[in-house]
Design an enzyme around this catalytic site. Structure first.
Site, PDB file in Angstrom:
ATOM      1  N   ASN A 101       0.876  -1.165   0.000  1.00  0.00           N
ATOM      2  CA  ASN A 101       0.000   0.000   0.000  1.00  0.00           C
ATOM      3  C   ASN A 101       0.913   1.215   0.000  1.00  0.00           C
ATOM      4  O   ASN A 101       1.488   1.557   1.020  1.00  0.00           O
ATOM      5  CB  ASN A 101      -0.889  -0.032   1.258  1.00  0.00           C
ATOM      6  CG  ASN A 101      -1.691   1.252   1.424  1.00  0.00           C
ATOM      7  OD1 ASN A 101      -1.784   2.059   0.505  1.00  0.00           O
ATOM      8  ND2 ASN A 101      -2.263   1.437   2.610  1.00  0.00           N
ATOM      9  N   GLY A 154       2.218   2.201  10.685  1.00  0.00           N
ATOM     10  CA  GLY A 154       3.221   3.260  10.567  1.00  0.00           C
ATOM     11  C   GLY A 154       3.911   3.605  11.876  1.00  0.00           C
ATOM     12  O   GLY A 154       4.589   4.629  11.971  1.00  0.00           O
ATOM     13  N   HIS A 207      -9.500   1.748   4.089  1.00  0.00           N
ATOM     14  CA  HIS A 207      -8.288   1.840   4.907  1.00  0.00           C
ATOM     15  C   HIS A 207      -8.558   2.799   6.072  1.00  0.00           C
ATOM     16  O   HIS A 207      -9.304   3.768   5.926  1.00  0.00           O
ATOM     17  CB  HIS A 207      -7.118   2.338   4.053  1.00  0.00           C
ATOM     18  CG  HIS A 207      -5.816   2.246   4.770  1.00  0.00           C
ATOM     19  ND1 HIS A 207      -5.406   3.204   5.665  1.00  0.00           N
ATOM     20  CD2 HIS A 207      -4.856   1.290   4.752  1.00  0.00           C
ATOM     21  CE1 HIS A 207      -4.232   2.828   6.164  1.00  0.00           C
ATOM     22  NE2 HIS A 207      -3.872   1.683   5.634  1.00  0.00           N
ATOM     23  N   LYS A 212       0.237   4.313  -0.331  1.00  0.00           N
ATOM     24  CA  LYS A 212      -0.340   5.547   0.251  1.00  0.00           C
ATOM     25  C   LYS A 212      -0.027   6.733  -0.664  1.00  0.00           C
ATOM     26  O   LYS A 212       0.007   6.560  -1.870  1.00  0.00           O
ATOM     27  CB  LYS A 212       0.183   5.737   1.677  1.00  0.00           C
ATOM     28  CG  LYS A 212       0.030   4.454   2.509  1.00  0.00           C
ATOM     29  CD  LYS A 212       0.209   4.643   3.969  1.00  0.00           C
ATOM     30  CE  LYS A 212      -0.002   3.309   4.668  1.00  0.00           C
ATOM     31  NZ  LYS A 212      -0.054   3.417   6.111  1.00  0.00           N
ATOM     32  N   SER A 240       2.961  -2.226  10.164  1.00  0.00           N
ATOM     33  CA  SER A 240       4.406  -2.319  10.412  1.00  0.00           C
ATOM     34  C   SER A 240       5.000  -3.691  10.091  1.00  0.00           C
ATOM     35  O   SER A 240       5.953  -4.106  10.746  1.00  0.00           O
ATOM     36  CB  SER A 240       4.730  -1.906  11.850  1.00  0.00           C
ATOM     37  OG  SER A 240       4.343  -0.561  12.079  1.00  0.00           O
ATOM     38  N   GLU A 282      -5.895  -4.639  10.090  1.00  0.00           N
ATOM     39  CA  GLU A 282      -4.834  -3.680  10.377  1.00  0.00           C
ATOM     40  C   GLU A 282      -5.142  -2.911  11.660  1.00  0.00           C
ATOM     41  O   GLU A 282      -5.866  -1.900  11.624  1.00  0.00           O
ATOM     42  CB  GLU A 282      -4.709  -2.672   9.227  1.00  0.00           C
ATOM     43  CG  GLU A 282      -4.360  -3.293   7.904  1.00  0.00           C
ATOM     44  CD  GLU A 282      -3.699  -2.293   6.960  1.00  0.00           C
ATOM     45  OE1 GLU A 282      -2.598  -2.579   6.508  1.00  0.00           O
ATOM     46  OE2 GLU A 282      -4.286  -1.221   6.727  1.00  0.00           O
ATOM     47  N   GLU A 308      -6.895   5.114   7.258  1.00  0.00           N
ATOM     48  CA  GLU A 308      -6.593   6.518   6.948  1.00  0.00           C
ATOM     49  C   GLU A 308      -7.735   7.171   6.176  1.00  0.00           C
ATOM     50  O   GLU A 308      -8.022   8.354   6.353  1.00  0.00           O
ATOM     51  CB  GLU A 308      -5.265   6.608   6.180  1.00  0.00           C
ATOM     52  CG  GLU A 308      -4.083   6.325   7.105  1.00  0.00           C
ATOM     53  CD  GLU A 308      -2.886   5.671   6.433  1.00  0.00           C
ATOM     54  OE1 GLU A 308      -2.776   5.709   5.191  1.00  0.00           O
ATOM     55  OE2 GLU A 308      -2.052   5.091   7.176  1.00  0.00           O
TER      56      GLU A 308
HETATM   57  P1  PGA Z   1       2.616   0.207   7.559  1.00  0.00           P
HETATM   58  O1  PGA Z   1       1.216   0.485   6.832  1.00  0.00           O
HETATM   59  O2  PGA Z   1       3.134  -1.111   7.029  1.00  0.00           O
HETATM   60  O3  PGA Z   1       3.497   1.365   7.167  1.00  0.00           O
HETATM   61  O4  PGA Z   1       2.345   0.154   9.020  1.00  0.00           O
HETATM   62  C1  PGA Z   1       0.314  -0.558   6.613  1.00  0.00           C
HETATM   63  C2  PGA Z   1      -0.963   0.001   6.034  1.00  0.00           C
HETATM   64  O5  PGA Z   1      -1.417   1.055   6.471  1.00  0.00           O
HETATM   65  O6  PGA Z   1      -1.558  -0.612   5.109  1.00  0.00           O
END
Ligand code: PGA
Length: 249
Positions: free
Chosen positions: A10, A173, A95, A12, A213, A167, A97
């Site tokens: 992903n 993140g 997601h 982003k 992560s 998630e 976000e």
């Molecule tokens: P991350 O993001 O691996 O940077 O924690 C995962 C995601 O939000 O899909």
């Protein structure tokens, strides 16, 4: 039949179109495998150059979002037909976000999931609890609710082909990966919820990823768990390390 792993990046809001091409060219040889489906979900403007760059490789290109209407006066949105027209097969839906910054709700997630299926696009449906919810002990209840609403009116045949990404928001993140036991517990609960809503066959077929992560040193342990069928990877998907995650064994 064993479920095939699916490991998705992903991106982003990262990578300009030219950077996207460069990254795909770097990663192409590193993510080559028959053992897992490999999907790069990229910003809308990167989709076409990414498809071009990934041609002839095992990399499939997905979108990070789409709208639930066919077409019309929805400034700034991308329609499902726009995605299928260029050959996109996967789209991330809901997601955390998007829920946090762009006001997506379980209801809009459901509309998008239905629309994706209508167009033959596989949704990667995201769910996950906040740290407060985990501390309050309501994680499983909360995730079950997210999943039940996301899959409202989705048929069993459609659900069988879906991907769910678990998630935990506190792990995204932050460098704080959930332990493999924490991740497995929730992924197993999601599968049980799908069995309840549909049947065992659907629950056995649906693929459930862990995200939050994931990195080259945590992937192997996470992906070895019986209910974790791969990962949705943010930060580490932008680096050569993604090759190690894909070839985690
Ligand atoms: P991350 O993001 O691996 O940077 O924690 C995962 C995601 O939000 O899909």
């Amino acid at each position: 039949m064993a479920r095939k792993k699916i490991i998705a990046g992903n991106w982003k809001m990262n990578m300009t179109p030219s950077e996207a091409v460069e990254l795909i060219n770097t990663l192409k040889p590193l993510v080559a495998t028959d053992e897992a489906d490999v999907v790069f979900c990229v910003p809308a403007i990167d989709i076409i150059p990414a498809l071009e760059a990934a041609k002839g490789s095992n990399i499939q290109i997905g979108a990070e979002n789409m709208y639930f209407e066919e077409k019309g006066a929805f400034t700034g949105e991308i329609s499902p037909a726009m995605l299928t027209d260029v050959g996109v097969k996967y789209v991330i839906i809901g997601h955390s976000e998007r829920r946090e910054y762009f006001a997506e709700t379980d209801e809009t997630v459901n509309k998008k999931v239905l629309k994706a299926f209508e167009h033959g696009i596989t949704p990667i449906v995201c769910c996950g609890e906040t740290l407060t919810q985990r501390e309050q002990g309501v994680t499983i209840d909360f995730i079950r609710q997210q999943i039940k609403v996301a899959f409202l009116n989705v048929t069993a045949d459609q659900a069988k082909t879906a991907v769910i990404a678990y998630e935990p928001i506190w792990a995204i993140g932050t460098g704080k990966t959930a332990t493999s036991d924490q991740a497995e517990e929730v992924c197993a609960a999601i599968r049980a919820c799908i069995a309840e809503v549909y049947d065992e066959a659907t629950a056995e077929a649906i693929r459930i990823q862990y995200g939050g992560s994931v990195n080259a040193s945590t992937a192997a342990e996470l992906f070895a768990k019986p209910n974790i069928d791969g990962g949705l990877v943010g930060g580490a998907a932008l680096k050569p390390d993604f090759g190690k995650i894909v070839n985690y064994k």
